[in-house]
Write a protein that holds these residues in place. Structure first.
Motif, PDB file in Angstrom:
ATOM      1  N   GLY A  38     -27.289   6.200  33.858  1.00 13.26           N
ATOM      2  CA  GLY A  38     -27.838   5.794  35.141  1.00 13.26           C
ATOM      3  C   GLY A  38     -29.167   6.440  35.477  1.00 13.26           C
ATOM      4  N   LEU A  39     -29.840   7.047  34.486  1.00 14.80           N
ATOM      5  CA  LEU A  39     -31.121   7.691  34.754  1.00 14.80           C
ATOM      6  C   LEU A  39     -32.213   6.651  35.025  1.00 14.80           C
ATOM      7  CD1 LEU A  39     -31.166  10.553  32.105  1.00 14.80           C
ATOM      8  CD2 LEU A  39     -30.206  10.551  34.411  1.00 14.80           C
ATOM      9  N   ASP A  40     -33.179   7.056  35.815  1.00  7.19           N
ATOM     10  CA  ASP A  40     -34.321   6.193  36.110  1.00  7.19           C
ATOM     11  C   ASP A  40     -35.505   7.105  36.437  1.00  7.19           C
ATOM     12  OD1 ASP A  40     -35.956   4.082  36.632  1.00  7.19           O
ATOM     13  OD2 ASP A  40     -34.834   3.334  38.365  1.00  7.19           O
ATOM     14  N   PRO A  41     -36.542   7.132  35.598  1.00  5.22           N
ATOM     15  CA  PRO A  41     -36.750   6.268  34.429  1.00  5.22           C
ATOM     16  C   PRO A  41     -35.904   6.679  33.238  1.00  5.22           C
ATOM     17  CG  PRO A  41     -38.524   7.862  34.600  1.00  5.22           C
ATOM     18  CD  PRO A  41     -37.690   8.051  35.838  1.00  5.22           C
ATOM     19  N   VAL A  42     -35.886   5.796  32.232  1.00  7.83           N
ATOM     20  CA  VAL A  42     -35.193   6.047  30.965  1.00  7.83           C
ATOM     21  C   VAL A  42     -36.244   6.496  29.954  1.00  7.83           C
ATOM     22  CG1 VAL A  42     -33.853   5.000  29.098  1.00  7.83           C
ATOM     23  CG2 VAL A  42     -33.421   4.336  31.482  1.00  7.83           C
ATOM     24  N   ASP A  43     -36.184   7.772  29.557  1.00  8.83           N
ATOM     25  CA  ASP A  43     -37.209   8.311  28.651  1.00  8.83           C
ATOM     26  C   ASP A  43     -37.138   7.680  27.266  1.00  8.83           C
ATOM     27  OD1 ASP A  43     -38.258   9.959  30.587  1.00  8.83           O
ATOM     28  OD2 ASP A  43     -37.020  11.677  30.032  1.00  8.83           O
ATOM     29  N   ARG A  44     -35.903   7.548  26.758  1.00  8.39           N
ATOM     30  CA  ARG A  44     -35.704   6.896  25.462  1.00  8.39           C
ATOM     31  C   ARG A  44     -34.483   5.987  25.562  1.00  8.39           C
ATOM     32  NH1 ARG A  44     -38.540   8.228  21.223  1.00  8.39           N
ATOM     33  NH2 ARG A  44     -37.049   7.481  19.696  1.00  8.39           N
ATOM     34  N   LEU A  45     -34.594   4.849  24.922  1.00  7.55           N
ATOM     35  CA  LEU A  45     -33.504   3.883  24.918  1.00  7.55           C
ATOM     36  C   LEU A  45     -32.727   4.048  23.617  1.00  7.55           C
ATOM     37  CD1 LEU A  45     -32.394   1.573  26.640  1.00  7.55           C
ATOM     38  CD2 LEU A  45     -33.923   0.014  25.422  1.00  7.55           C
ATOM     39  N   ASP A  46     -31.446   4.393  23.717  1.00  8.38           N
ATOM     40  CA  ASP A  46     -30.600   4.618  22.548  1.00  8.38           C
ATOM     41  C   ASP A  46     -29.707   3.405  22.314  1.00  8.38           C
ATOM     42  OD1 ASP A  46     -31.265   7.411  21.833  1.00  8.38           O
ATOM     43  OD2 ASP A  46     -30.515   7.831  23.841  1.00  8.38           O
ATOM     44  N   VAL A  47     -29.779   2.848  21.118  1.00 13.04           N
ATOM     45  CA  VAL A  47     -29.046   1.636  20.772  1.00 13.04           C
ATOM     46  C   VAL A  47     -28.257   1.883  19.498  1.00 13.04           C
ATOM     47  CG1 VAL A  47     -29.233  -0.816  20.211  1.00 13.04           C
ATOM     48  CG2 VAL A  47     -30.860   0.219  21.807  1.00 13.04           C
ATOM     49  N   TYR A  48     -27.008   1.439  19.500  1.00 14.97           N
ATOM     50  CA  TYR A  48     -26.137   1.572  18.325  1.00 14.97           C
ATOM     51  C   TYR A  48     -25.774   0.172  17.835  1.00 14.97           C
ATOM     52  CZ  TYR A  48     -22.294   3.168  15.329  1.00 14.97           C
ATOM     53  OH  TYR A  48     -21.478   3.430  14.260  1.00 14.97           O
ATOM     54  N   ILE A  49     -25.954  -0.058  16.535  1.00 14.25           N
ATOM     55  CA  ILE A  49     -25.618  -1.348  15.943  1.00 14.25           C
ATOM     56  C   ILE A  49     -24.592  -1.137  14.825  1.00 14.25           C
ATOM     57  CG2 ILE A  49     -26.495  -3.232  14.494  1.00 14.25           C
ATOM     58  CD1 ILE A  49     -29.065  -3.166  16.067  1.00 14.25           C
ATOM     59  N   THR A  50     -23.498  -1.884  14.923  1.00 11.23           N
ATOM     60  CA  THR A  50     -22.516  -1.905  13.842  1.00 11.23           C
ATOM     61  C   THR A  50     -22.821  -3.096  12.949  1.00 11.23           C
ATOM     62  OG1 THR A  50     -20.829  -0.987  15.315  1.00 11.23           O
ATOM     63  CG2 THR A  50     -20.065  -1.977  13.257  1.00 11.23           C
ATOM     64  N   LYS A  51     -23.058  -2.818  11.679  1.00 11.59           N
ATOM     65  CA  LYS A  51     -23.389  -3.886  10.747  1.00 11.59           C
ATOM     66  C   LYS A  51     -22.214  -4.157   9.817  1.00 11.59           C
ATOM     67  CE  LYS A  51     -25.282  -1.160   6.915  1.00 11.59           C
ATOM     68  NZ  LYS A  51     -24.373  -1.706   5.883  1.00 11.59           N
ATOM     69  N   ASP A  52     -22.166  -5.367   9.290  1.00 13.96           N
ATOM     70  CA  ASP A  52     -21.194  -5.724   8.269  1.00 13.96           C
ATOM     71  C   ASP A  52     -21.889  -5.789   6.921  1.00 13.96           C
ATOM     72  OD1 ASP A  52     -18.809  -5.922   9.697  1.00 13.96           O
ATOM     73  OD2 ASP A  52     -19.280  -7.948  10.386  1.00 13.96           O
ATOM     74  N   VAL A  53     -21.126  -5.664   5.858  1.00 15.08           N
ATOM     75  CA  VAL A  53     -21.689  -5.777   4.518  1.00 15.08           C
ATOM     76  C   VAL A  53     -21.918  -7.247   4.197  1.00 15.08           C
ATOM     77  CG1 VAL A  53     -20.601  -3.662   3.717  1.00 15.08           C
ATOM     78  CG2 VAL A  53     -19.402  -5.841   3.451  1.00 15.08           C
ATOM     79  N   ILE A  54     -22.817  -7.492   3.276  1.00 17.13           N
ATOM     80  CA  ILE A  54     -23.082  -8.854   2.819  1.00 17.13           C
ATOM     81  C   ILE A  54     -22.086  -9.179   1.719  1.00 17.13           C
ATOM     82  CG2 ILE A  54     -24.772 -10.351   1.686  1.00 17.13           C
ATOM     83  CD1 ILE A  54     -26.946  -8.637   3.034  1.00 17.13           C
ATOM     84  N   MET A  55     -21.297 -10.191   1.942  1.00 19.02           N
ATOM     85  CA  MET A  55     -20.262 -10.561   0.981  1.00 19.02           C
ATOM     86  C   MET A  55     -20.856 -11.425  -0.131  1.00 19.02           C
ATOM     87  SD  MET A  55     -17.812  -8.948   2.335  1.00 19.02           S
ATOM     88  CE  MET A  55     -16.487  -9.496   1.238  1.00 19.02           C
ATOM     89  N   GLY A  56     -20.474 -11.134  -1.357  1.00 16.79           N
ATOM     90  CA  GLY A  56     -20.931 -11.926  -2.498  1.00 16.79           C
ATOM     91  C   GLY A  56     -22.272 -11.471  -3.012  1.00 16.79           C
ATOM     92  N   GLY A  57     -23.305 -11.613  -2.196  1.00 13.03           N
ATOM     93  CA  GLY A  57     -24.630 -11.197  -2.612  1.00 13.03           C
ATOM     94  C   GLY A  57     -25.329 -12.255  -3.448  1.00 13.03           C
ATOM     95  N   ASP A  58     -26.604 -12.032  -3.706  1.00 13.78           N
ATOM     96  CA  ASP A  58     -27.438 -12.970  -4.450  1.00 13.78           C
ATOM     97  C   ASP A  58     -28.250 -12.173  -5.459  1.00 13.78           C
ATOM     98  OD1 ASP A  58     -29.319 -14.797  -5.357  1.00 13.78           O
ATOM     99  OD2 ASP A  58     -29.528 -15.783  -3.423  1.00 13.78           O
ATOM    100  N   THR A  59     -27.701 -12.007  -6.652  1.00 11.36           N
ATOM    101  CA  THR A  59     -28.354 -11.180  -7.667  1.00 11.36           C
ATOM    102  C   THR A  59     -29.652 -11.798  -8.166  1.00 11.36           C
ATOM    103  OG1 THR A  59     -26.951 -12.204  -9.357  1.00 11.36           O
ATOM    104  CG2 THR A  59     -26.193 -10.116  -8.414  1.00 11.36           C
ATOM    105  N   GLU A  60     -29.721 -13.136  -8.178  1.00 14.73           N
ATOM    106  CA  GLU A  60     -30.957 -13.787  -8.615  1.00 14.73           C
ATOM    107  C   GLU A  60     -32.089 -13.503  -7.637  1.00 14.73           C
ATOM    108  OE1 GLU A  60     -32.693 -18.261  -9.619  1.00 14.73           O
ATOM    109  OE2 GLU A  60     -30.536 -17.936  -9.422  1.00 14.73           O
TER     110      GLU A  60
END
Length: 214
Positions: A38-60
């Protein structure tokens, strides 16, 4: 940035994750730190992203991209269609392989923005616990992840109430030492870890990113 700008920036980021092809599949987007407090101003914006793995893949595609640009892992570490459309945004780790967290940062965040991006294959709550466990075992308090976060988007569903509460600064959050104590850290350790994170944060400028595998 002021609070309204910070929340608007989060909305823009989630919009892009929803509508555009990202370097890797994204499962969750969280906000934590100043904006959740709830701070104002926000000095730094912290973002967390959960990623999934790429299934199969493309070796070519991986072989073709490595031959042309000298970066390995395209088609397996990051999506080939994204890399082929945006070769200027492909970022590699020290071993020459495409780094998902750096590619996400290049796609979503400008270099001069005061935004810190955390990227991991595990959910925010799981990684908070894993990072704290490892930090306590090694006295490496700079590795602690601030547990005071709010989920904005998961599996294609946006939480509009979460955005409203961020905008209103109506989320009740404990102090960082108290939050770490709730997860099992002793009081002295929790206070020291909070001090380390505060000093580390004060040294950050512009965009920053960290990637984890759990």
């Amino acid at each position: 940035m002021d609070r309204e700008q910070a929340v608007a920036r989060l909305e823009t980021l989630v919009d892009r994750v929803e509508r555009e092809t990202m370097p890797v599949p994204v499962r969750e987007v969280w906000a934590f730190g100043d904006v959740a407090l709830g701070l104002d101003p926000v000095d730094r914006l912290d973002v967390y992203i959960t990623k999934d793995v790429i299934m199969g893949g493309d070796t070519e595609a991986a072989a073709d991209f490595a031959a042309e640009y000298g970066v390995k892992g395209v088609g397996t570490s990051v999506r080939a269609e994204w890399a082929e459309a945006h070769p200027d945004r492909v970022r590699a780790s020290d071993n020459g392989y495409a780094a998902p967290e750096k590619c996400l940062a290049a796609e979503l965040v400008a270099d001069d923005e005061p935004i810190h991006l955390e990227v991991c294959n595990a959910s925010f709550e799981d990684n908070v616990r894993q990072r704290l466990k490892g930090a306590l075992a090694r006295d490496a308090y700079e590795e602690v992840l601030d547990p005071r976060g709010v989920c904005l988007w998961v599996d294609g569903t946006r939480d509009e109430e979460a955005f409203d509460r961020l905008r209103e600064a109506s989320l009740a959050m404990p102090t960082l030492p108290a939050a770490l104590g709730m997860l099992g850290a002793d009081e002295d350790v929790a206070n020291e870890a909070a001090d380390v994170l505060k000093r580390q944060r004060a040294e950050q400028e512009g965009a920053s990113v960290r990637g984890d595998m759990v």
